[in-house]
Design a protein around this motif. Structure first.
Motif, short mmCIF file in Angstrom:
data_model
loop_
_atom_site.label_atom_id
_atom_site.label_comp_id
_atom_site.label_asym_id
_atom_site.label_seq_id
_atom_site.Cartn_x
_atom_site.Cartn_y
_atom_site.Cartn_z
N LEU A 91 -7.78 8.78 64.26
CA LEU A 91 -8.15 9.11 62.89
C LEU A 91 -9.24 8.19 62.35
N ALA A 97 -12.46 9.45 60.50
CA ALA A 97 -12.73 9.01 59.14
C ALA A 97 -14.16 8.54 58.96
N LEU A 130 -7.17 10.58 53.82
CA LEU A 130 -6.89 9.15 53.97
C LEU A 130 -6.06 8.60 52.82
N THR A 138 0.72 13.14 59.65
CA THR A 138 -0.58 12.56 59.31
C THR A 138 -0.43 11.11 58.90
N ARG A 139 0.61 10.82 58.12
CA ARG A 139 0.85 9.43 57.71
C ARG A 139 1.13 8.55 58.92
N LEU A 163 -2.16 7.83 60.60
CA LEU A 163 -2.90 6.84 59.81
C LEU A 163 -2.36 5.44 60.04
N LEU A 204 -7.83 1.78 60.73
CA LEU A 204 -7.47 2.20 59.38
C LEU A 204 -6.25 1.48 58.85
N VAL A 255 -7.44 2.89 51.34
CA VAL A 255 -6.41 3.21 52.33
C VAL A 255 -5.23 2.28 52.09
#
Length: 554
Positions: free
Chosen positions: A215, A219, A243, A251-252, A255, A261, A545
Motif C-alpha cells: 500500500l 500511496a 489512507l 484495508t486497515r 495499512l 506507512l 496517517v
C-alpha cells in the motif's frame, strides 16, 4: 478525464486437480485516460489475474467465465488470439514482474526491443536497431547503445526492468499495466524506476494500472486505490481517503503492515552500563577480498574488495541492522560473522572469543550459539523433508538428545513460532511463504542460540506476512534475550525492529547510529538517498496517517 478501461462483472477461474478455483469474482473497475489506479492485495487476492485477464494473457488453465472488459468502448473479452495481439503493445503495454523470466536469455536486449517495434510496424529491419537504442534511452537505461548489445544476464535487475519498460512503451499505448514492476529491486532502484514511469506517463498522457502488494507504493504513485481480497474488490477510493479513513478491516490491516506507512517509533538503543556484559558479537577491521578473473592477455588477477575495514558490536538482546543496496557487502559481512567464509583480515569475536582462528570441537561448540535465517523460505528448506525433520536436523547434527527428545523439541518450537502441531507432518511445499519462514526461524532456534543472523528474512513475503514475522522475531527477543544481526535493503522495515542501524555501501560502513537518530538526522548523503527512497514517505508527509505501535511494543 474520460473512461479508457472499463471492467464489469469479471469472473475468472482456474482449472486445477479436483475442480476449479475462483480467482476473480464479480469485479468492476474503471481507469480513466491519464489516471493512475493501483490494485493492492496480498498474494492470492486476484490482482495479477485481473491484470492478465484485461490483456488476455491468462495461463492455459485460466478462463474468463463472465463479465466484460472494454478499452475505449471496444469489447476485448471473447476476442481471438490474433485480434488480441493487435491490442497488446499497441494499445495496452505490459511491464511484467520478473525480467529474468520475461526477457529471452539468448537474445541481446536491443534485438528484443527492435522486435517489438517491428511487430507493431513502427520500424523495418534496417531502422529498428537505432530506434531500439532510442527507446532504451527513453526508458532511462544508461549507455543505451552499449547495453543494447548485451544479454539480459549481463545487466542488473534495474536495467533489465528498464528494457521491459522500453518494450512496453514502444507503440505509446494509452494504457500501461505494471504488475509488481519493482518487487525484486532495491528501494533506491525501485524508486528510480517508478519515478521514470511517472515521467513517461506525463509525456504521453497514458493511464497506468499498477499492481502491487504494498500500500505504501500505491500511496505514493496512484490517484485511486483499489483493494482486493479473495478475488473481490473490498474497497476503493481516492488515495487520501483510503489512507486516512479506511472502511474495511482488511484495508486497515494492510495499512498497519505497510512499513512505509506504519508511522512508528523505533526501539530505543539497548542501555549499556559500565558493568554490562561483553557484547555477544564483535567484528574488528573486517576485510574480504575476492579474486577476479584474469583479463585477456594478462597474467595478473585483480581483486574485488567486498568488505572494507568494517567494525561493530552487537550487545546481548540487541538488534543491529545492516542496510544497503545489492552489492554493498552486508550479506558478505554476515557470512564472515558466522564464519561461512573466512576474512582476508580482521577479527570476528563471539562472546569475546576470536573465532577466525578456531578449529575443531571448540569452534563447533561456539557455532551452535550463532544461527542463520535465510532470505528465501522457498529455497532454504529441503523439499524432501517434513517440517519435523527440518527442525530436528540441527539437533541431530550436534547429537543433542535422543529421538524422542528431539521430537518433543520440534513440537515445542512449532508451537513457539505460532504454527499448529499438524504442521510437523507436512512438507514445505504445502506451506505458505510466511509459514515456511516461521519453520526456518524454528530451525534456527533449535540449538538455543544467543545470536540469530537474519539475512533479508521478510523481503520475499507480502507486507502483512512481513509484519507477522517481524512481530514474532521481536517477541522471541523479549522472551529469550536473543540478539539479531538483521540484514535488509529496506530502511522502512529496519525502523520497526532495529535498535541501531549501520549503512553500508561499496563494502564500507558509512554510518552506524541508534535508529531514531539516523532517521531524524542522517549524516551521510547515501543514507539520505535510502531514506528518500522509502515507499510511502511522500504520501505520509501530506496525509495524516494514524500512528501505530512499533513491532514488539505493548
Amino acid at each position: 478525464m474520460t473512461g479508457l478501461l472499463q471492467v464489469r462483472g469479471l469472473e475468472v477461474d482456474y482449472r486445477v486437480a479436483g475442480g476449479t478455483v475462483d480467482a476473480v469474482r464479480g469485479v468492476d473497475l474503471d481507469v480513466a485516460a491519464g489516471e493512475v489506479v493501483a490494485v493492492v492485495g496480498e498474494s492470492g487476492s486476484g490482482k495479477s489475474t485481473l491484470a492478465q485477464a484485461v490483456i488476455g494473457l491468462l495461463p492455459t488453465n485460466g478462463a474468463v467465465r463472465a463479465g466484460s472488459v472494454t478499452l475505449d468502448g471496444e469489447e476485448l473479452t471473447g476476442r481471438s488470439e490474433k485480434q488480441l495481439r493487435r491490442v497488446r503493445g499497441a494499445r495496452i503495454g505490459l511491464v511484467p514482474q520478473d525480467p529474468g523470466v520475461a526477457l529471452n536469455p539468448v537474445q541481446r536486449v536491443g534485438v528484443q526491443v527492435a522486435e517489438a517495434l517491428r511487430t507493431h510496424g513502427l520500424a523495418d529491419r534496417r531502422s529498428a536497431p537505432a530506434r531500439a537504442v532510442e527507446l532504451l534511452e527513453r526508458a532511462g537505461l544508461p549507455e543505451a547503445d552499449v547495453r543494447a548489445g548485451q544479454y539480459p544476464h549481463e545487466l542488473s535487475g534495474g536495467m533489465r526492468q528498464r528494457v521491459l519498460i522500453a518494450v512496453a512503451i514502444a507503440a505509446d499505448p494509452g494504457l500501461l499495466i505494471a504488475d509488481e514492476p519493482t518487487s525484486a529491486l532495491d528501494a533506491t532502484i525501485a524508486a528510480a524506476i517508478l519515478d521514470h514511469l511517472d515521467v513517461l506517463r506525463a509525456e504521453t498522457g497514458s493511464a497506468l494500472l499498477l499492481i502491487t502488494h504494498d500500500l505504501a507504493v500505491a500511496a505514493d504513485r496512484a490517484d485511486r486505490i483499489v483493494v482486493m481480497s479473495d478475488g473481490r474488490i473490498v474497497e476503493q477510493g481516492p488515495v487520501a481517503e483510503i489512507l486516512a479513513h479506511p472502511a474495511q478491516v482488511y484495508t486497515r490491516r494492510l495499512l498497519a503492515a505497510a512499513p512505509g506507512l506504519a508511522v512508528t517509533d523505533p526501539p530505543p538503543p539497548v542501555p549499556l552500563s559500565p558493568t554490562a556484559e561483553a557484547p555477544i558479537a564483535e567484528v574488528r577491521g573486517l576485510v574480504k577480498d575476492f579474486p577476479l578473473p584474469r583479463a585477456r592477455g594478462s597474467w595478473r588477477r585483480g581483486t574485488l574488495r567486498a568488505v572494507d575495514d568494517v567494525s561493530f558490536t552487537i550487545a546481548r538482546g540487541e538488534t543491529l541492522a545492516l542496510v544497503g543496496e545489492s552489492g554493498s557487502g552486508k550479506s558478505t559481512t554476515a557470512r564472515l560473522l558466522l564464519r561461512l567464509a573466512d576474512p582476508t583480515s580482521g577479527q570476528v569475536l563471539l562472546d569475546g572469543e576470536d573465532v577466525t582462528t578456531l578449529r575443531g570441537e571448540r569452534w563447533r561448540q561456539l557455532r551452535r550459539r550463532a544461527q542463520l535465517v535465510y532470505q528465501n523460505p522457498y529455497a532454504s528448506l529441503d523439499p524432501r523433508f517434513t517440517v519435523r525433520e527440518v527442525i530436528v536436523e540441527p539437533l541431530r547434527a550436534f547429537a543433542v538428545g535422543d529421538a524422542s527428545e528431539r521430537a518433543a523439541r520440534a513440537a515445542e518450537l512449532v508451537e513457539r513460532v505460532a504454527l499448529p502441531s499438524s504442521t510437523l507432518d507436512r512438507q514445505p511445499v504445502e506451506l505458505s511463504g510466511g509459514q515456511r519462514q516461521r519453520v526456518a526461524i524454528a530451525r534456527a532456534l533449535a540449538l538455543s542460540p544467543d545470536l540469530v543472523v537474519c539475512d533479508e528474512p521478510v523481503s520475499a513475503l507480502d507486507v502483512s506476512v512481513q509484519a507477522q514475522v517481524l512481530e514474532l522475531l521481536a517477541e522471541l527477543q523479549r522472551d529469550q534475550g536473543l540478539s539479531y544481526l538483521f540484514i535488509s535493503h529496506d530502511l522502512a522495515v529496519v525502523r520497526r525492529v532495529a535498535h541501531r542501524v549501520g549503512v553500508m555501501r561499496d563494502g564500507r560502513l558509512r554510518e552506524l547510529r541508534p535508529t531514531a537518530e539516523l532517521f531524524d538526522d542522517p549524516h551521510d548523503e547515501y543514507t539520505r538517498e535510502l531514506l528518500a527512497a522509502i515507499a510511502g514517505r511522500r504520501r505520509t508527509a501530506t496525509v495524516d496517517v494514524p500512528r501505530r505501535s512499533r513491532v514488539g511494543s505493548h
